[in-house]
Design a protein around this motif. Structure first.
Motif, PDB file in Angstrom:
ATOM      1  N   ARG A  28     -13.734   5.580  -8.907  1.00  0.00           N
ATOM      2  CA  ARG A  28     -13.304   6.669  -9.235  1.00  0.00           C
ATOM      3  C   ARG A  28     -11.822   6.369  -9.603  1.00  0.00           C
ATOM      4  N   LEU A  29     -11.392   5.623  -9.145  1.00  0.00           N
ATOM      5  CA  LEU A  29      -9.779   5.124  -9.485  1.00  0.00           C
ATOM      6  C   LEU A  29      -9.911   4.245 -10.699  1.00  0.00           C
TER       7      LEU A  29
ATOM      8  N   PHE B 199      -6.939   2.115   7.084  1.00  0.00           N
ATOM      9  CA  PHE B 199      -7.129   1.965   5.355  1.00  0.00           C
ATOM     10  C   PHE B 199      -8.293   2.567   4.772  1.00  0.00           C
TER      11      PHE B 199
ATOM     12  N   ILE C  98     -14.449   3.892  -4.524  1.00  0.00           N
ATOM     13  CA  ILE C  98     -13.187   3.116  -5.365  1.00  0.00           C
ATOM     14  C   ILE C  98     -13.316   3.425  -6.649  1.00  0.00           C
TER      15      ILE C  98
ATOM     16  N   ILE D 202      -3.953   0.188 -11.123  1.00  0.00           N
ATOM     17  CA  ILE D 202      -3.451  -0.485 -10.082  1.00  0.00           C
ATOM     18  C   ILE D 202      -3.952   0.100  -8.549  1.00  0.00           C
ATOM     19  N   ALA D 203      -4.300   1.500  -8.647  1.00  0.00           N
ATOM     20  CA  ALA D 203      -4.774   2.372  -7.573  1.00  0.00           C
ATOM     21  C   ALA D 203      -6.198   1.726  -7.230  1.00  0.00           C
TER      22      ALA D 203
ATOM     23  N   ILE E 159       0.769  -1.167  -0.052  1.00  0.00           N
ATOM     24  CA  ILE E 159      -0.022  -0.161  -0.062  1.00  0.00           C
ATOM     25  C   ILE E 159       0.967   1.177   0.076  1.00  0.00           C
TER      26      ILE E 159
ATOM     27  N   ILE F 226      -5.544  -1.501  -5.422  1.00  0.00           N
ATOM     28  CA  ILE F 226      -5.083  -1.247  -3.888  1.00  0.00           C
ATOM     29  C   ILE F 226      -6.026  -0.864  -2.987  1.00  0.00           C
ATOM     30  N   ALA F 227      -7.261   0.055  -3.689  1.00  0.00           N
ATOM     31  CA  ALA F 227      -8.175   0.502  -2.761  1.00  0.00           C
ATOM     32  C   ALA F 227      -9.048  -0.570  -2.613  1.00  0.00           C
TER      33      ALA F 227
ATOM     34  N   LEU G  46      -5.947   7.684  -1.809  1.00  0.00           N
ATOM     35  CA  LEU G  46      -5.846   7.540  -3.083  1.00  0.00           C
ATOM     36  C   LEU G  46      -6.935   8.333  -3.884  1.00  0.00           C
ATOM     37  N   LEU G  47      -8.031   8.651  -3.294  1.00  0.00           N
ATOM     38  CA  LEU G  47      -9.166   9.504  -4.054  1.00  0.00           C
ATOM     39  C   LEU G  47      -8.730  10.816  -4.220  1.00  0.00           C
TER      40      LEU G  47
ATOM     41  N   PHE H 273      -9.322  -7.267  -4.985  1.00  0.00           N
ATOM     42  CA  PHE H 273      -8.891  -8.035  -3.893  1.00  0.00           C
ATOM     43  C   PHE H 273     -10.103  -7.735  -2.932  1.00  0.00           C
TER      44      PHE H 273
ATOM     45  N   VAL I 143       2.043   2.081  -3.380  1.00  0.00           N
ATOM     46  CA  VAL I 143       1.096   2.903  -4.283  1.00  0.00           C
ATOM     47  C   VAL I 143       0.920   4.281  -4.060  1.00  0.00           C
TER      48      VAL I 143
ATOM     49  N   VAL J  69      -8.631  -5.654 -11.419  1.00  0.00           N
ATOM     50  CA  VAL J  69      -8.254  -6.911 -10.440  1.00  0.00           C
ATOM     51  C   VAL J  69      -8.925  -6.519  -9.152  1.00  0.00           C
TER      52      VAL J  69
ATOM     53  N   PHE K 265      -8.168  -3.596  -2.166  1.00  0.00           N
ATOM     54  CA  PHE K 265      -7.471  -4.410  -0.927  1.00  0.00           C
ATOM     55  C   PHE K 265      -7.754  -3.532   0.525  1.00  0.00           C
ATOM     56  N   ALA K 266      -7.660  -2.167   0.477  1.00  0.00           N
ATOM     57  CA  ALA K 266      -7.801  -1.521   1.629  1.00  0.00           C
ATOM     58  C   ALA K 266      -9.206  -1.882   2.109  1.00  0.00           C
ATOM     59  N   PHE K 267     -10.062  -1.809   1.404  1.00  0.00           N
ATOM     60  CA  PHE K 267     -11.507  -2.228   1.571  1.00  0.00           C
ATOM     61  C   PHE K 267     -11.584  -3.620   2.297  1.00  0.00           C
TER      62      PHE K 267
ATOM     63  N   ILE L 135      -7.577   4.801   1.322  1.00  0.00           N
ATOM     64  CA  ILE L 135      -8.687   5.143   0.194  1.00  0.00           C
ATOM     65  C   ILE L 135      -8.871   6.518   0.035  1.00  0.00           C
TER      66      ILE L 135
END
Lengths: 304, 345
Positions: free
Chosen positions: B132-133, A280, B130, B136-137, A236, B140-141, A287-288, B67, A239, B65, B143-145, A284
Motif C-alpha cells: 500500500r506504500l 519493526f 507493505i 522509499i516508504a 528507519i 523501508i517497510a 508507515l501504513l 530489502f 523515514v 527496491v 526492510f522492517a519485514f 510498518i
C-alpha cells in the motif's frame, strides 16, 4: 528503585543516540536524495580511530589517550574528514545516477570501509575503556542512572540546538535548507552545490563521530560490526520522521528509542526475545498510517 | 504490422532461451574442466541466479527496491528443513515443531515446491500491507519485514533452532539441480515480464500517475509480482539449505540482501539479462579473488593477496561500475536474437 524515571532516562538516552545517527542520514538525504548506508561504517571508523592499529585482542589507546578537550574535536574532525572524502571519491561522480544506484554504491563503500577495518584490526571485538568513570551511577528523582546517560541526553540537546542555530542563522545553513527544499531551484538561484553537499557530509560525519564516542564509552567495546544495527534504526527513524525533515528525524529517533525501551520493560518475559519483531511491526504500522512520515515537510509530497 | 508484432514477441522469447544457454555453457564448463570446489561454487552461483532473477521479477518490473527478499529466502530454507529432516533429528533439535511437521519426511522436490509456496503465501500477506506504500516508504517497510523475519527465526528456539545451526540436511543441490531451477526461474521471469500484468507493472514503474490514469491497478499487479517473485526466492532458499547442509538465520540477513541487490544493480536493474549478467560477473570475480587470496604458485614464488583484500576489491569494483555505468553493465537492454528484418538488440 523507582521504575518510571529509570525507564524515562533509558528511553531518552537510547533515543538520543538514534536521533543523532538519524540526523546524520537525514542531512545528506535532504540535500542529495542519497540514502547513505556507509553512515554506520563512519561510526565504526571513528571508534577504531581511538586505538592503535593492530590485530591483537587487547586494544591499546592511541587517540583515546588524549585529554577530552583535545580528543573530542579531533575525533569530530576525523569523522567529518572520512565523510567528505567519501563524497569526493564516490558520490561526487554519481550526481546524475538514480537514487538506487547511489544507495548501492554507498553500501559498497561501507563494505570497503568495514573490510579495511577488518584487515587492520581483525574481526574480534576488543575491549576499550574510554572514560570509565562516566559509567558511575548518580541518583536523580529516585532513579540511579549512569552519569553517561545524562551526558548523552545533554549532548543530544546541545547538538540539536547547535545544528538548528547553524541551519537557521548562517549562510551555509540557509543554503542547505534551500537545497533540501528544492535542489535544482536552489542552484538556479545561486546556491553553490559543491559547498552545500560537502558541508552536509562534514556535518554528517561529525555526528557519526559523536555517536561513536557515546557508543564506545557506553559499551566499552570496539567491534567492526557495531555500525550496522544503529544505522538500520537510524535509517528507519529518518523515514518515519519524514524524509528530508531534520526535526522529524530527531523526533522519530527519540520515538523509536522510547518504543524500544517500553517494549523491553513491559513485554511478557517469554515474548522479550522477539522485541525487535514487535518494534519493526510498529514501524510498518506507522508507515501504513502515515506513508509520508510523521513530520513530513510539505515539499516531500510529489506534485503531479 | 501484424508480422512485426509477431516477430517482436518471438524476439522477446529468445531472451530467456539465450540466457539459459549461457547458464548451460557455464555449468558444462565447470563440470568438465573444474574440480569439486569449483562445482560447489557453480551450484552457489546458480542458486544466486535463482534468487536474483526471482528478486528481479518484483524489483525490475515494479521499480521498488526490496530489502525483504532474504526473509522469503529464510522462510523457504527453514520450510524445506522442517519437511525433509529425519523425524528423530527434529525431535532432538527442534522439539517444539507441530506434530504434522515433526513427522513429515518428504521427498526433496515436493519440499522445495512447498517452500516456495509458503514463501509466496507469506508474501501475499505481508505484501498486502507493505505494497500500500510507494517509493522509499515501501522499501523501508520491506526492510522492517526482513528484520521481523530475522528476529523471529533467530529467537524461536524450539522451532528454528535459533542461532545454533540446523544441521544434517541432504546435500542434493548440486550444479545440475540448481541449473534446472535457475532455468525454470528465468523462463518464469520472462513469461511474467511479457504478460499483461508485467507490462502494466512496468508502465507504472515508468510513470505512476500516467499508468493510474490509464486504468492500471498498480497495487494488484505489484502484489502479484511479489507473490511470483517470493515463490522463486523461497525455492532458492530451499536449494541454499540443501547445498550447504547447514542452516543459520545469519545467512539470511544484511549480507545476502546487499550482495544480491548489488548483483542486480551492477548487472542492470532494468532487464532480465542484467540480473543474470550481474550474478555471473560478480560471482566469477569473487571466486577468482578468493583463489588469489589462497595464493597462486608461479614457478617457485607464491603470490597471494592479503586476507580480506577480496572484499575490498569487490567493493571498489562495484563502485567503479556504478560510477561508469549507473544503469548497470547491460544498461537495461535485453540480450535477444534479431528475428526477421529490423529487430532490436
Amino acid at each position: 528503585m523507582n521504575a518510571i524515571p529509570q525507564l524515562f532516562f533509558d528511553a531518552m538516552s537510547l533515543g538520543g543516540i538514534y536521533a543523532m545517527a538519524a540526523l546524520g542520514i537525514a542531512l545528506i538525504f535532504g540535500v542529495m536524495k542519497l540514502v547513505n548506508f556507509a553512515h554506520g561504517e563512519y561510526i565504526a571508523f571513528c571508534v577504531f580511530a581511538l586505538i592503535v592499529p593492530s590485530t591483537d585482542a587487547v586494544a591499546v589507546m592511541f587517540l583515546g589517550k588524549a585529554p577530552a578537550f583535545l580528543l573530542i574535536p579531533t575525533l569530530l574532525l576525523i569523522g567529518a574528514a572520512v565523510a567528505v572524502a567519501s563524497e569526493f571519491f564516490v558520490f561526487r561522480h554519481m550526481r546524475n545516477a538514480t537514487p538506487v544506484a547511489m544507495m548501492i554504491s554507498s553500501f559498497a563503500l561501507g563494505f570497503v570501509i568495514q573490510n579495511i577495518l577488518l584487515v587492520v584490526f581483525s574481526s574480534r571485538p576488543k575491549a576499550v575503556s574510554l572514560w570509565p568513570e562516566l559509567n558511575q551511577p548518580v541518583s536523580i528523582a529516585g532513579a540511579s542512572i549512569p552519569l553517561l546517560q545524562l551526558i548523552v541526553i545533554l549532548s543530544t540537546l546541545i547538538v540539536v540546538v547547535t545544528l538548528a542555530v547553524l541551519l537557521k542563522r548562517t549562510r551555509i545553513g540557509l543554503e542547505m535548507r534551500a537545497a533540501a527544499e528544492n535542489f535544482t531551484m536552489a542552484r538556479l538561484l545561486g546556491v553553490r552545490a559543491n559547498v552545500v553537499i560537502t558541508g552536509a557530509f562534514a556535518l554528517s560525519g561529525a555526528l557519526a563521530a559523536a555517536v561513536a564516542l557515546i557508543m564506545v564509552t557506553q559499551t566499552g567495546v570496539a567491534d567492526i560490526r557495531m555500525g550496522g544495527q544503529i544505522m538500520l534504526v537510524a535509517f528507519i527513524a529518518t523515514v518515519i520522521g519524514g524524509l528530508g525533515s531534520l526535526p522529524g528525524a530527531v523526533a522519530a529517533g527519540f520515538l523509536i528509542g522510547a518504543a524500544s525501551v517500553i517494549l523491553q520493560g513491559f513485554l511478557p518475559l517469554e515474548a522479550r526475545p522477539f522485541r525487535d519483531a514487535f518494534l519493526f511491526t510498529l514501524v510498518i504500522v506507522s508507515l501504513l498510517l502515515r506513508p509520508e512520515g510523521l513530520f513530513a515537510p510539505r515539499s516531500s509530497k510529489p506534485r503531479v | 504490422m501484424a508480422q512485426s508484432h509477431k516477430q517482436k514477441r518471438l524476439s522477446a522469447w529468445s531472451t530467456p532461451l539465450l540466457l539459459i544457454a549461457i547458464l548451460l555453457v557455464f555449468t558444462l564448463l565447470v563440470t568438465v574442466l573444474g574440480d569439486k570446489p569449483l562445482a560447489r561454487m557453480a551450484a552457489q552461483t546458480l542458486i544466486r541466479v535463482t534468487f536474483v532473477v526471482g528478486l528481479w521479477i518484483f524489483v525490475g518490473n515494479s521499480g521498488v527496491v526490496s530489502f525483504g527478499h532474504a526473509g522469503y529466502m529464510a522462510i523457504g530454507a527453514y520450510c524445506s528443513a522442517w519437511l525433509t529432516l529425519r523425524p528423530q533429528m527434529k525431535g532432538m533439535f527442534l522439539p517444539d515443531l507441530w506434530p504434522f511437521l515433526a513427522n513429515a519426511e518428504w521427498h526433496v522436490f515436493p519440499a522445495a515446491v512447498a517452500s516456495g509456496l509458503l514463501a509466496a503465501f507469506v508474501a501475499l500477506i505481508s505484501g498486502a500491507a507493505i505494497l500500500r506504500l510507494t517509493g522509499i516508504a515501501a522499501s523501508i517497510a520491506t526492510f522492517a519485514f526482513l528484520a521481523i523475519v530475522y528476529t523471529i527465526y533467530s529467537s524461536w528456539e524450539g522451532v528454528t533452532g535459533a542461532t545454533s545451526s540446523v544441521v544434517g540436511l541432504t546435500r542434493y543441490a548440486n550444479q545440475w539441480v540448481t541449473f534446472g531451477w535457475a532455468s525454470v526461474t528465468v523462463l518464469a521471469a520472462a513469461w511474467y515480464a511479457n504478460s499483461a500484468s508485467g507490462l502494466a507493472l512496468r508502465a507504472s514503474r515508468e510513470d505512476e500517475v500516467a499508468a493510474d490514469a490509464s486504468g492500471i491497478n498498480m497495487y494488484r499487479h505489484r502484489l502479484l509480482s511479489l507473490v511470483v517473485s517470493a515463490f522463486f526466492t523461497g525455492v532458492a532458499g530451499a536449494l541454499f539449505a540443501h547445498s550447504l547442509g547447514v542452516l543459520n538465520p545469519n545467512s539470511f540477513y544484511l549480507g545476502i540482501t546487499f550482495i544480491t541487490l548489488a548483483m542486480l544493480v551492477v548487472g542492470g536493474i532494468g532487464s532480465l539479462t542484467g540480473a543474470v549478467t550481474g550474478v555471473l560477473v560478480l560471482s566469477i570475480i569473487i571466486e577468482a579473488l578468493v583463489r588469489m587470496e589462497r595464493g597462486m604458485t608461479i614457478g617457485e614464488t607464491t603470490l597471494a593477496l592479503p586476507t580480506g583484500a577480496q572484499e575490498i576489491i569487490i567493493g571498489i569494483i562495484m563502485i567503479l561500475v556504478l560510477i561508469i555505468r549507473p544503469a548497470g553493465l547491460t544498461g537495461g537492454r535485453e540480450l535477444r536474437l534479431r528475428i526477421g528484418g529490423r529487430g532490436q538488440t
